[in-house]
Design a protein around this motif. Structure first.
Motif, PDB file in Angstrom:
ATOM      1  N   PRO A   1       0.913  -1.189  -0.043  1.00  0.00           N
ATOM      2  CA  PRO A   1       0.099   0.048  -0.004  1.00  0.00           C
ATOM      3  C   PRO A   1       0.923   1.278  -0.121  1.00  0.00           C
ATOM      4  O   PRO A   1       2.131   1.224   0.443  1.00  0.00           O
ATOM      5  N   ASP A   2       0.304   2.421  -0.237  1.00  0.00           N
ATOM      6  CA  ASP A   2       1.083   3.735  -0.277  1.00  0.00           C
ATOM      7  C   ASP A   2       1.545   4.086   1.081  1.00  0.00           C
ATOM      8  O   ASP A   2       2.526   4.691   1.465  1.00  0.00           O
ATOM      9  N   THR A   3       0.624   3.571   2.260  1.00  0.00           N
ATOM     10  CA  THR A   3       0.985   3.886   3.469  1.00  0.00           C
ATOM     11  C   THR A   3       0.803   2.467   4.500  1.00  0.00           C
ATOM     12  O   THR A   3      -0.170   1.781   4.397  1.00  0.00           O
ATOM     13  N   THR A   4       1.897   2.516   5.375  1.00  0.00           N
ATOM     14  CA  THR A   4       1.779   1.034   6.268  1.00  0.00           C
ATOM     15  C   THR A   4       1.985   1.502   7.559  1.00  0.00           C
ATOM     16  O   THR A   4       2.758   2.343   7.765  1.00  0.00           O
ATOM     17  N   LYS A   5       1.304   1.234   8.381  1.00  0.00           N
ATOM     18  CA  LYS A   5       1.634   1.648   9.820  1.00  0.00           C
ATOM     19  C   LYS A   5       1.945   0.269  10.638  1.00  0.00           C
ATOM     20  O   LYS A   5       1.740  -0.809  10.485  1.00  0.00           O
ATOM     21  N   MET A   6       3.177   0.750  11.180  1.00  0.00           N
ATOM     22  CA  MET A   6       3.998  -0.247  11.934  1.00  0.00           C
ATOM     23  C   MET A   6       4.210   0.425  13.332  1.00  0.00           C
ATOM     24  O   MET A   6       5.160   1.209  13.368  1.00  0.00           O
ATOM     25  N   TRP A   7       3.550  -0.175  14.283  1.00  0.00           N
ATOM     26  CA  TRP A   7       3.916   0.437  15.534  1.00  0.00           C
ATOM     27  C   TRP A   7       3.639   1.813  15.700  1.00  0.00           C
ATOM     28  O   TRP A   7       4.481   2.429  16.361  1.00  0.00           O
ATOM     29  N   ASN A   8       2.370   2.091  15.138  1.00  0.00           N
ATOM     30  CA  ASN A   8       1.937   3.515  15.090  1.00  0.00           C
ATOM     31  C   ASN A   8       2.718   4.510  14.330  1.00  0.00           C
ATOM     32  O   ASN A   8       2.690   5.701  14.370  1.00  0.00           O
ATOM     33  N   VAL A   9       3.759   4.074  13.272  1.00  0.00           N
ATOM     34  CA  VAL A   9       4.611   4.516  12.382  1.00  0.00           C
ATOM     35  C   VAL A   9       4.222   4.517  11.297  1.00  0.00           C
ATOM     36  O   VAL A   9       3.962   3.386  10.512  1.00  0.00           O
ATOM     37  N   SER A  10       4.132   5.594  10.356  1.00  0.00           N
ATOM     38  CA  SER A  10       3.546   5.374   9.073  1.00  0.00           C
ATOM     39  C   SER A  10       4.926   5.617   8.209  1.00  0.00           C
ATOM     40  O   SER A  10       5.763   6.164   8.099  1.00  0.00           O
ATOM     41  N   LEU A  11       4.703   4.317   7.287  1.00  0.00           N
ATOM     42  CA  LEU A  11       5.821   4.189   6.504  1.00  0.00           C
ATOM     43  C   LEU A  11       5.453   4.123   5.002  1.00  0.00           C
ATOM     44  O   LEU A  11       4.086   3.716   4.540  1.00  0.00           O
ATOM     45  N   GLY A  12       6.245   4.735   3.893  1.00  0.00           N
ATOM     46  CA  GLY A  12       5.784   4.814   2.763  1.00  0.00           C
ATOM     47  C   GLY A  12       6.054   3.750   1.814  1.00  0.00           C
ATOM     48  O   GLY A  12       6.715   2.763   2.239  1.00  0.00           O
ATOM     49  N   ARG A  13       5.404   3.456   0.870  1.00  0.00           N
ATOM     50  CA  ARG A  13       5.606   2.400  -0.387  1.00  0.00           C
ATOM     51  C   ARG A  13       6.975   2.191  -0.474  1.00  0.00           C
ATOM     52  O   ARG A  13       7.738   1.199  -0.639  1.00  0.00           O
ATOM     53  N   SER A  14       7.928   3.232  -0.612  1.00  0.00           N
ATOM     54  CA  SER A  14       9.404   3.111  -1.240  1.00  0.00           C
ATOM     55  C   SER A  14      10.073   2.243  -0.106  1.00  0.00           C
ATOM     56  O   SER A  14      11.107   1.537  -0.577  1.00  0.00           O
ATOM     57  N   PHE A  15       9.628   2.161   1.175  1.00  0.00           N
ATOM     58  CA  PHE A  15      10.524   1.726   2.164  1.00  0.00           C
ATOM     59  C   PHE A  15      10.471   0.199   1.729  1.00  0.00           C
ATOM     60  O   PHE A  15      11.490  -0.654   1.893  1.00  0.00           O
ATOM     61  N   PHE A  16       9.455  -0.255   1.355  1.00  0.00           N
ATOM     62  CA  PHE A  16       9.169  -1.754   0.870  1.00  0.00           C
ATOM     63  C   PHE A  16       9.720  -2.260  -0.277  1.00  0.00           C
ATOM     64  O   PHE A  16      10.317  -3.248  -0.578  1.00  0.00           O
ATOM     65  N   MET A  17       9.547  -1.213  -1.232  1.00  0.00           N
ATOM     66  CA  MET A  17      10.126  -1.577  -2.545  1.00  0.00           C
ATOM     67  C   MET A  17      11.655  -1.746  -2.592  1.00  0.00           C
ATOM     68  O   MET A  17      12.090  -2.560  -3.359  1.00  0.00           O
ATOM     69  N   GLU A  18      12.476  -1.042  -1.832  1.00  0.00           N
ATOM     70  CA  GLU A  18      13.743  -1.346  -2.067  1.00  0.00           C
ATOM     71  C   GLU A  18      14.360  -2.445  -1.055  1.00  0.00           C
ATOM     72  O   GLU A  18      15.429  -3.105  -1.456  1.00  0.00           O
ATOM     73  N   LEU A  19      13.415  -3.094  -0.420  1.00  0.00           N
ATOM     74  CA  LEU A  19      13.676  -4.349   0.072  1.00  0.00           C
ATOM     75  C   LEU A  19      13.712  -5.554  -0.671  1.00  0.00           C
ATOM     76  O   LEU A  19      13.968  -6.571  -0.103  1.00  0.00           O
ATOM     77  N   ARG A  20      12.976  -5.257  -1.820  1.00  0.00           N
ATOM     78  CA  ARG A  20      12.708  -6.394  -2.542  1.00  0.00           C
ATOM     79  C   ARG A  20      13.710  -7.298  -2.858  1.00  0.00           C
ATOM     80  O   ARG A  20      13.857  -8.484  -3.028  1.00  0.00           O
ATOM     81  N   ASP A  21      14.826  -6.721  -3.334  1.00  0.00           N
ATOM     82  CA  ASP A  21      16.092  -7.408  -3.893  1.00  0.00           C
ATOM     83  C   ASP A  21      17.221  -7.206  -3.144  1.00  0.00           C
ATOM     84  O   ASP A  21      18.426  -7.089  -3.549  1.00  0.00           O
ATOM     85  N   LEU A  22      16.834  -6.802  -1.687  1.00  0.00           N
ATOM     86  CA  LEU A  22      18.009  -6.438  -0.844  1.00  0.00           C
ATOM     87  C   LEU A  22      18.655  -7.802  -0.271  1.00  0.00           C
ATOM     88  O   LEU A  22      17.895  -8.587   0.668  1.00  0.00           O
ATOM     89  N   ASP A  23      19.668  -8.214  -0.464  1.00  0.00           N
ATOM     90  CA  ASP A  23      20.443  -9.485   0.228  1.00  0.00           C
ATOM     91  C   ASP A  23      21.339  -8.747   1.219  1.00  0.00           C
ATOM     92  O   ASP A  23      22.346  -8.226   0.960  1.00  0.00           O
ATOM     93  N   VAL A  24      20.827  -9.410   2.652  1.00  0.00           N
ATOM     94  CA  VAL A  24      21.882  -8.541   3.651  1.00  0.00           C
ATOM     95  C   VAL A  24      23.025  -9.521   3.986  1.00  0.00           C
ATOM     96  O   VAL A  24      23.918  -8.897   4.744  1.00  0.00           O
ATOM     97  N   PHE A  25      22.946 -10.749   3.468  1.00  0.00           N
ATOM     98  CA  PHE A  25      24.149 -11.480   3.788  1.00  0.00           C
ATOM     99  C   PHE A  25      25.370 -11.570   2.952  1.00  0.00           C
ATOM    100  O   PHE A  25      26.505 -11.559   3.146  1.00  0.00           O
ATOM    101  N   LYS A  26      25.044 -11.383   1.548  1.00  0.00           N
ATOM    102  CA  LYS A  26      26.126 -11.542   0.478  1.00  0.00           C
ATOM    103  C   LYS A  26      27.038 -10.386   0.898  1.00  0.00           C
ATOM    104  O   LYS A  26      28.401 -10.596   0.737  1.00  0.00           O
TER     105      LYS A  26
END
Length: 819
Positions: free
Chosen positions: A727-752
């Motif tokens: 969605p355009d806005t996600t509420k997480m622990w009463n914090v509003s997050l924008g769509r871009s936050f989740f989009m950049e995580l799609r291809d993020l490999d944290v271990f490599k």
């Protein structure tokens, strides 16, 4: 423990000689209605202010040693400093110390001693006092200082409070060491060592926050070993140790004036509470010509006198002027610490005054040296611009209307921001960030400081207005001044009250980043305007402190306000703003004592919706290892962030870039060792620190990842398996997050990326963490080239005090291995 206590009590009681030889009941009428009993001791002491011991109806189980005419004493000396005194054996009788305490009172102090007034030994049952009595007595006397009609109304200075105790009484002082009102402590024939007594132990030493003096009576003094241990262990505050082997545990309290002990205690109090700087030579300079048989040592003091220079700088922006005067205070360390950068306080003088006023009338260098010497502030530079020569106005002129009134072409505000401040930062080792600049001023200078903060909030961390002239007023002395009309017009053109009232949302946001304070006397002609200023700020939701007290528009009011401004600036100077492109990052920095060499630094990154406070628990441990510590707010990283942006723009990759910008900033700082930069991150900050370290592996000496949230990409991708579901806005622990936050995580490999980082890594995690998977930390352990994992049994996501202590112990051991 009970036997030790009884032994100390018995020794202390040796002091309590029959007092009939030295005191008598005062046959004269009681000195005030609130006094129910009084006693004259040694004819009131040898000081100019004859003193008396009294029992007050409002505090009947204490003795107050005070000047007889306390109002006269206050008029003569200003508000009186206060000494809280705890007796040997934790006794409820100060009888054995009354000769010393009456002498101290006669020198311009008020002393509040635990235990009811006694005429002589045995005239009432005696017992012990709880350590909490010190706070009870302190609360009462300070409350009285604010109650009209009380003997102590406006006669006690709450900013100058000391606590002293003999033997077990010293332990009572240590039990109250955390009280922020106590500015200095005196341990008289007392020390904690590894002993527990009167609700205090070795851990109490950590609560000290101001200078402390130990006095012992040589090896025969039962407190001698413990006092020596305390002296060795105290590293975070200034400490002095005076030893008089001939006196033993009993000291010389029973002699007239307190004998040898009374003299040295007064010298300490006069130095710490009255600013008698020359007394530093006794405790720091080894000047014992008046102290036969004594030895004194000290550490952690900064006794290096600074200097105030009256000098000039080139000037182009002020019409017809090629040089402009200014005064500058440089702390004593300036010449000795060539790598150190100093914050700067700009002090603006009043109308008709001069750049020399702060030194001539307010003893600026003496005040600054004294505050630095006693540990009340860190070293700073103080600049006093000239605002009166040629044209007495701190603003740009003329406007169309002021020009019609005869105002000359005058660009002082441009001069300040475009010439003076850059000149100071280019020619002295001055910090160049907003957190390293503050401004304060009196009268016309107070109005100017306020206007500068309103016009350029990006430049200052603090604005302190002392009786500021905020708007034009009908003043007698301007009636016959031909320049009066245009000066008044220019003041009104810059009226900060109107500007704040009309401020836009963006301006208000910027003003909220500044620490504002207004100090004004209740008889000052600027009072109404300053009250309107504060009301305008409140109406816009801008935090501002205001202090109104008995005072007029004069130097008597200015000096204490100047001291407060210096101390408040120092508190704000821990802030450090760092730019990353157009992003402003707010943080605070904690530094160990400067050693003259470059120091390592730890950069602490907070987790999701946390803030810079995350890093505070690391200060003590890492500072003790010689590390500077910087903790900050990610822009958009939480709803409480002081940095730019908002949570709708939160981005893990932006946070990685912020950490990299912070690393690059500190690599350029002259007092930081660029080869010893350590990243510390908690939760999401752990993930960010891991990615930043992988991006700049040769720049980071080590990484410490505390319950690192390596799971963030996988968790959110699992929640939103399809891009269309985000969605355009996600509420997480009463914090509003924008769509871009989740989009950049799609291809993020944290271990490599971890494989790129070859330097040491420490991972700390609890085995009951409900948020971060232990499997992820174990996978990271295997992926890193040089990593270790410490698991805290029972710990969850976020550590309690015991778990945090264990984590810090692991971090300490980890960093010590890399020395």
């Amino acid at each position: 423990m009970k036997k030790i206590f009884e032994h100390l009590f018995a020794i202390s009681c040796i002091l309590l000689l029959p007092s009939g030889m030295m005191a008598q009941t005062d046959a004269t009428p009681l000195i005030s209605k609130q006094v129910v009993k009084q006693k004259v001791i040694d004819e009131g002491g040898t000081g100019f202010l004859k003193a008396v011991a009294v029992k007050d109806a409002g505090l009947p189980d204490f003795v107050i040693y005070r000047p007889k005419d306390i109002n006269f004493a206050s008029v003569l000396n200003g508000k009186l400093p206060l000494l809280m005194f705890c007796n040997g054996g934790c006794s409820d009788s100060s009888l054995g110390y009354e000769r010393m305490l009456i002498e101290i009172a006669s020198q311009g102090y008020v002393v509040v001693a635990l235990g009811e007034l006694q005429e002589e030994r045995g005239d009432r049952p005696e017992g012990h006092t709880p350590s909490s009595d010190l706070k009870r007595g302190l609360d009462w006397i300070l409350e009285q200082s604010e109650i009209k009609g009380s003997d102590y109304y406006q006669n006690i200075d709450p900013e100058r409070v000391a606590a002293a105790g003999h033997s077990c009484g010293g332990a009572q002082v240590m039990a109250n060491a955390a009280d922020p009102r106590i500015k200095t402590c005196l341990m008289l024939n007392s020390g904690m060592g590894d002993m527990e007594m009167a609700d205090a132990d070795v851990e109490s030493l950590k609560m000290l926050h101001g200078p402390i003096l130990y006095i012992t009576g040589g090896p025969s003094d039962v407190a001698y070993p413990n006092a020596g241990l305390d002296y060795q262990r105290i590293s975070h505050v200034p400490v002095a140790y005076a030893d008089h082997p001939a006196s033993g545990h009993g000291g010389t309290y029973g002699e007239q004036g307190g004998g040898e002990y009374g003299r040295i205690i007064l010298d300490w109090l006069d130095w710490q509470l009255k600013g008698k700087k020359e007394n530093a030579r006794i405790f720091l300079g080894g000047d014992l010509k008046n102290y036969d048989g004594w030895s004194i040592k000290a550490k952690n003091f900064k006794h290096r006198p600074g200097r105030t220079l009256m000098t000039k700088m080139p000037c182009k922006l002020l019409s017809g002027i090629t040089e402009r005067d200014y005064a500058i205070y440089l702390p004593g360390s300036y010449e000795e610490e060539p790598l150190h950068q100093y914050p700067v306080l700009y002090l603006m003088h009043g109308g008709g005054g001069s750049h020399t006023d702060w030194e001539r009338a307010n003893r600026l260098s003496h005040v600054a040296d004294s505050l630095i010497d006693c540990g009340a502030i860190d070293d700073m530079i103080i600049v006093c611009p000239e605002g009166n020569q040629q044209n007495m106005i701190y603003f740009n002129s003329p406007t169309e209307k002021s020009a019609s009134l005869g105002a000359p072409d005058w660009k002082y505000e441009d001069y300040l921001f475009e010439e003076l401040i850059p000149y100071i930062e280019q020619n002295y080792r001055a910090r160049t960030d907003r957190g390293g600049r503050a401004v304060a001023g009196f009268s016309m200078g107070g109005g100017a400081a306020t206007v500068y903060g309103v016009h350029r909030p990006d430049m200052f961390c603090m604005v302190y207005d002392i009786s500021g002239y905020q708007r034009a007023q009908p003043l007698e002395f301007l009636k016959f001044d031909p320049s009066g009309p245009w000066r008044q017009q220019i003041v009104d053109d810059n009226n900060p009250i109107i500007r704040i009232s009309q401020g836009t949302a963006d301006e208000v946001k910027a003003w909220k980043q500044v620490d504002w304070k207004v100090a004004v006397g209740d008889k000052d002609f600027t009072l109404d305007a300053n009250m309107d200023l504060v009301q305008a700020m409140h109406a816009k939701g801008i935090p501002v402190a205001m202090h109104v007290d008995d005072g007029d528009h004069n130097m008597e009011w200015v000096t204490p306000a100047m001291i407060d401004a210096i101390k408040r600036a120092d508190r704000n100077f821990e802030s450090l703003w760092i730019k990353n492109g157009d992003r402003n990052i707010f943080g605070i920095i904690s530094k160990p004592r400067y050693t003259g060499e470059r120091q390592p630094i730890a950069i602490v990154s907070h987790g999701f919706n946390a803030n810079y406070h995350t890093g505070r628990p690391y200060f003590e441990t890492l500072n003790a290892l010689g590390y500077q510590v910087y903790t900050f707010d990610f822009p958009g990283g939480s709803i409480s962030s002081r940095s730019d942006n908002n949570t709708m723009n939160m981005s893990v990759l932006d946070e990685v870039n912020d950490v990299k910008a912070i690393v690059r900033f500190f690599q350029q700082q002259p007092d930081v060792d660029p080869s010893r930069i350590v990243l510390i991150g908690e939760s999401q900050g752990g993930l960010v620190s891991s990615l930043a370290a992988a991006d700049m592996p040769s720049d980071i000496r080590a990484a410490i990842l505390v319950f690192p949230a390596f799971c963030i990409p996988a968790d959110w991708n699992k929640r939103y398996p399809d891009v269309a579901q985000i969605p355009d806005t996600t509420k997480m622990w009463n914090v509003s997050l924008g769509r871009s936050f989740f989009m950049e995580l799609r291809d993020l490999d944290v271990f490599k990326p971890m494989k790129k980082f070859k330097n040491p890594v420490l991972i700390v995690q609890g085995d009951k963490d409900p948020v971060v998977k232990m499997a992820d930390s174990e996978r990271a352990l295997k992926t890193y080239r040089n990593a270790r994992l410490h698991v805290i049994p029972g710990a969850g996501h976020g550590f309690n005090a015991v778990e945090m202590k264990e984590s810090l112990e692991q971090i300490k051991a980890f960093l010590e291995e890399m020395k």
